[in-house]
Design a protein around this motif. Structure first.
Motif, PDB file in Angstrom:
ATOM      1  N   UNK A 177     -14.448  -2.701   9.062  1.00  0.00           N
ATOM      2  CA  UNK A 177     -14.303  -4.135   8.788  1.00  0.00           C
ATOM      3  C   UNK A 177     -15.581  -4.903   9.080  1.00  0.00           C
ATOM      4  N   UNK A 178     -16.180  -4.658  10.249  1.00  0.00           N
ATOM      5  CA  UNK A 178     -17.375  -5.408  10.615  1.00  0.00           C
ATOM      6  C   UNK A 178     -18.582  -4.987   9.777  1.00  0.00           C
ATOM      7  N   UNK A 179     -18.617  -3.718   9.389  1.00  0.00           N
ATOM      8  CA  UNK A 179     -19.698  -3.275   8.504  1.00  0.00           C
ATOM      9  C   UNK A 179     -19.587  -3.998   7.165  1.00  0.00           C
ATOM     10  N   UNK A 180     -18.367  -4.082   6.632  1.00  0.00           N
ATOM     11  CA  UNK A 180     -18.151  -4.806   5.382  1.00  0.00           C
ATOM     12  C   UNK A 180     -18.518  -6.274   5.532  1.00  0.00           C
ATOM     13  N   UNK A 181     -18.111  -6.887   6.649  1.00  0.00           N
ATOM     14  CA  UNK A 181     -18.447  -8.291   6.896  1.00  0.00           C
ATOM     15  C   UNK A 181     -19.960  -8.477   6.951  1.00  0.00           C
ATOM     16  N   UNK A 182     -20.655  -7.544   7.599  1.00  0.00           N
ATOM     17  CA  UNK A 182     -22.115  -7.642   7.703  1.00  0.00           C
ATOM     18  C   UNK A 182     -22.758  -7.620   6.324  1.00  0.00           C
ATOM     19  N   UNK A 183     -22.312  -6.721   5.461  1.00  0.00           N
ATOM     20  CA  UNK A 183     -22.906  -6.645   4.118  1.00  0.00           C
ATOM     21  C   UNK A 183     -22.545  -7.866   3.274  1.00  0.00           C
ATOM     22  N   UNK A 184     -21.362  -8.434   3.495  1.00  0.00           N
ATOM     23  CA  UNK A 184     -21.004  -9.664   2.783  1.00  0.00           C
ATOM     24  C   UNK A 184     -21.910 -10.820   3.211  1.00  0.00           C
ATOM     25  N   UNK A 185     -22.201 -10.900   4.520  1.00  0.00           N
ATOM     26  CA  UNK A 185     -23.096 -11.956   5.002  1.00  0.00           C
ATOM     27  C   UNK A 185     -24.504 -11.750   4.474  1.00  0.00           C
ATOM     28  N   UNK A 186     -24.961 -10.500   4.453  1.00  0.00           N
ATOM     29  CA  UNK A 186     -26.289 -10.211   3.900  1.00  0.00           C
ATOM     30  C   UNK A 186     -26.353 -10.572   2.418  1.00  0.00           C
ATOM     31  N   UNK A 187     -25.267 -10.282   1.687  1.00  0.00           N
ATOM     32  CA  UNK A 187     -25.223 -10.651   0.270  1.00  0.00           C
ATOM     33  C   UNK A 187     -25.241 -12.168   0.101  1.00  0.00           C
ATOM     34  N   UNK A 188     -24.515 -12.876   0.971  1.00  0.00           N
ATOM     35  CA  UNK A 188     -24.517 -14.333   0.918  1.00  0.00           C
ATOM     36  C   UNK A 188     -25.904 -14.880   1.213  1.00  0.00           C
ATOM     37  N   UNK A 189     -26.608 -14.258   2.155  1.00  0.00           N
ATOM     38  CA  UNK A 189     -27.977 -14.673   2.450  1.00  0.00           C
ATOM     39  C   UNK A 189     -28.887 -14.502   1.246  1.00  0.00           C
ATOM     40  N   UNK A 190     -28.684 -13.413   0.501  1.00  0.00           N
ATOM     41  CA  UNK A 190     -29.490 -13.196  -0.702  1.00  0.00           C
ATOM     42  C   UNK A 190     -29.155 -14.232  -1.775  1.00  0.00           C
ATOM     43  N   UNK A 191     -27.872 -14.595  -1.873  1.00  0.00           N
ATOM     44  CA  UNK A 191     -27.476 -15.656  -2.814  1.00  0.00           C
ATOM     45  C   UNK A 191     -28.149 -16.964  -2.430  1.00  0.00           C
ATOM     46  N   UNK A 192     -28.156 -17.297  -1.139  1.00  0.00           N
ATOM     47  CA  UNK A 192     -28.840 -18.503  -0.654  1.00  0.00           C
ATOM     48  C   UNK A 192     -30.317 -18.447  -1.035  1.00  0.00           C
ATOM     49  N   UNK A 193     -30.938 -17.294  -0.789  1.00  0.00           N
ATOM     50  CA  UNK A 193     -32.377 -17.177  -1.032  1.00  0.00           C
ATOM     51  C   UNK A 193     -32.702 -17.390  -2.511  1.00  0.00           C
ATOM     52  N   UNK A 194     -31.948 -16.750  -3.368  1.00  0.00           N
ATOM     53  CA  UNK A 194     -32.210 -16.881  -4.802  1.00  0.00           C
ATOM     54  C   UNK A 194     -31.872 -18.279  -5.296  1.00  0.00           C
ATOM     55  N   UNK A 195     -30.801 -18.850  -4.739  1.00  0.00           N
ATOM     56  CA  UNK A 195     -30.429 -20.201  -5.152  1.00  0.00           C
ATOM     57  C   UNK A 195     -31.480 -21.226  -4.767  1.00  0.00           C
ATOM     58  N   UNK A 196     -31.992 -21.129  -3.546  1.00  0.00           N
ATOM     59  CA  UNK A 196     -33.011 -22.095  -3.109  1.00  0.00           C
ATOM     60  C   UNK A 196     -34.317 -21.898  -3.884  1.00  0.00           C
ATOM     61  N   UNK A 200     -36.003 -24.701  -6.249  1.00  0.00           N
ATOM     62  CA  UNK A 200     -37.395 -25.103  -6.072  1.00  0.00           C
ATOM     63  C   UNK A 200     -38.181 -24.987  -7.382  1.00  0.00           C
ATOM     64  N   UNK A 201     -37.930 -23.893  -8.112  1.00  0.00           N
ATOM     65  CA  UNK A 201     -38.622 -23.716  -9.405  1.00  0.00           C
ATOM     66  C   UNK A 201     -38.197 -24.782 -10.407  1.00  0.00           C
ATOM     67  N   UNK A 202     -36.895 -25.129 -10.391  1.00  0.00           N
ATOM     68  CA  UNK A 202     -36.408 -26.141 -11.320  1.00  0.00           C
ATOM     69  C   UNK A 202     -36.980 -27.519 -10.988  1.00  0.00           C
ATOM     70  N   UNK A 203     -37.046 -27.840  -9.682  1.00  0.00           N
ATOM     71  CA  UNK A 203     -37.605 -29.121  -9.278  1.00  0.00           C
ATOM     72  C   UNK A 203     -39.084 -29.199  -9.625  1.00  0.00           C
ATOM     73  N   UNK A 204     -39.739 -28.062  -9.626  1.00  0.00           N
ATOM     74  CA  UNK A 204     -41.162 -28.057  -9.960  1.00  0.00           C
ATOM     75  C   UNK A 204     -41.419 -28.346 -11.431  1.00  0.00           C
ATOM     76  N   UNK A 205     -40.381 -28.127 -12.251  1.00  0.00           N
ATOM     77  CA  UNK A 205     -40.539 -28.367 -13.677  1.00  0.00           C
ATOM     78  C   UNK A 205     -40.232 -29.807 -14.042  1.00  0.00           C
TER      79      UNK A 205
END
Length: 206
Positions: A177-196, A200-205
């Motif tokens: 369970x905690x391993x799955x939770x950890x990977x879900x949080x890591x995936x959410x972090x990647x979503x945050x990173x790509x979204x931000x 930033x790229x859109x605001x630059x345009x």
């Protein structure tokens, strides 16, 4: 006409207060008190729950030939390993799993507190929060791995070379369970990173 956010400054402050209180409680009861007990400044931990191979009781006191301190193993499948007068090394080994787990939890709470503070500005989707989520995911993963391993490893060291060792096998049970939770949080972090990055790229345009 812009939509009004349901999240207010009061909500942010209440969330920060709750996370701060949780961090204080974990720091006191999960780190400070066990550390003081290990140092001998207050009553230390003297009992460790272990997996016993058979229903057993080692009568009276089993003397450790190295330290001279005694230990008693009582119980059935889930037994209690009790130290009559643990020395400094034994106290540290008994407290170590709780202290390490609490330190990881403190790290997670501190990062969540910092993320909650960004809500005051009305936007959590900032690059630093993506990094914080990644660290939180790694901390949860570390907890998932260390929670079963540290008690088993320290117990193995505690009973090594004593008659009790024959009754206490090395045992570490992992749950997914905690391993799955950890990977879900890591995936959410990647979503945050790509979204931000995309924002930033859109605001630059513009």
């Amino acid at each position: 006409m812009g939509a009004k956010s349901w999240w207010s400054q009061t909500d942010s402050r209440l969330l920060e207060a709750a996370l701060g209180l949780a961090a204080v409680l974990v720091g006191v009861f999960g780190v400070l008190l066990p550390a003081l007990g290990a140092a001998g400044l207050m009553d230390p931990m003297d009992t460790r729950e272990v997996e016993a191979e058979t229903a057993t009781r080692v009568p009276g006191t089993v003397t450790d030939a190295v330290t001279g301190h005694g230990m008693t193993l009582t119980g059935t499948h889930r037994a209690d390993l009790v130290f009559a007068d643990p020395d400094l090394g034994q106290r540290l080994l008994l407290a170590l799993p709780e202290i390490v787990g609490s330190l990881l939890l403190l790290l997670i709470l501190a990062l969540l507190f910092k993320m909650a503070r960004t809500l005051r500005g009305g936007d959590v989707f900032v690059p630093v929060n993506a990094r914080r989520l990644s660290v939180i995911g790694l901390a949860v993963l570390a907890q998932a791995l260390l929670t079963p391993v540290l008690p088993a490893l320290t117990t193995e060291i505690l009973v090594s070379g004593t008659p009790v060792a024959e009754q206490v096998p090395f045992s570490a049970t992992f749950t997914g369970e905690y391993v799955l939770l950890a990977f879900l949080i890591l995936a959410l972090g990647e979503v945050f990173r790509r979204g931000t990055k995309l924002r930033a790229d859109t605001e630059g345009l513009v």
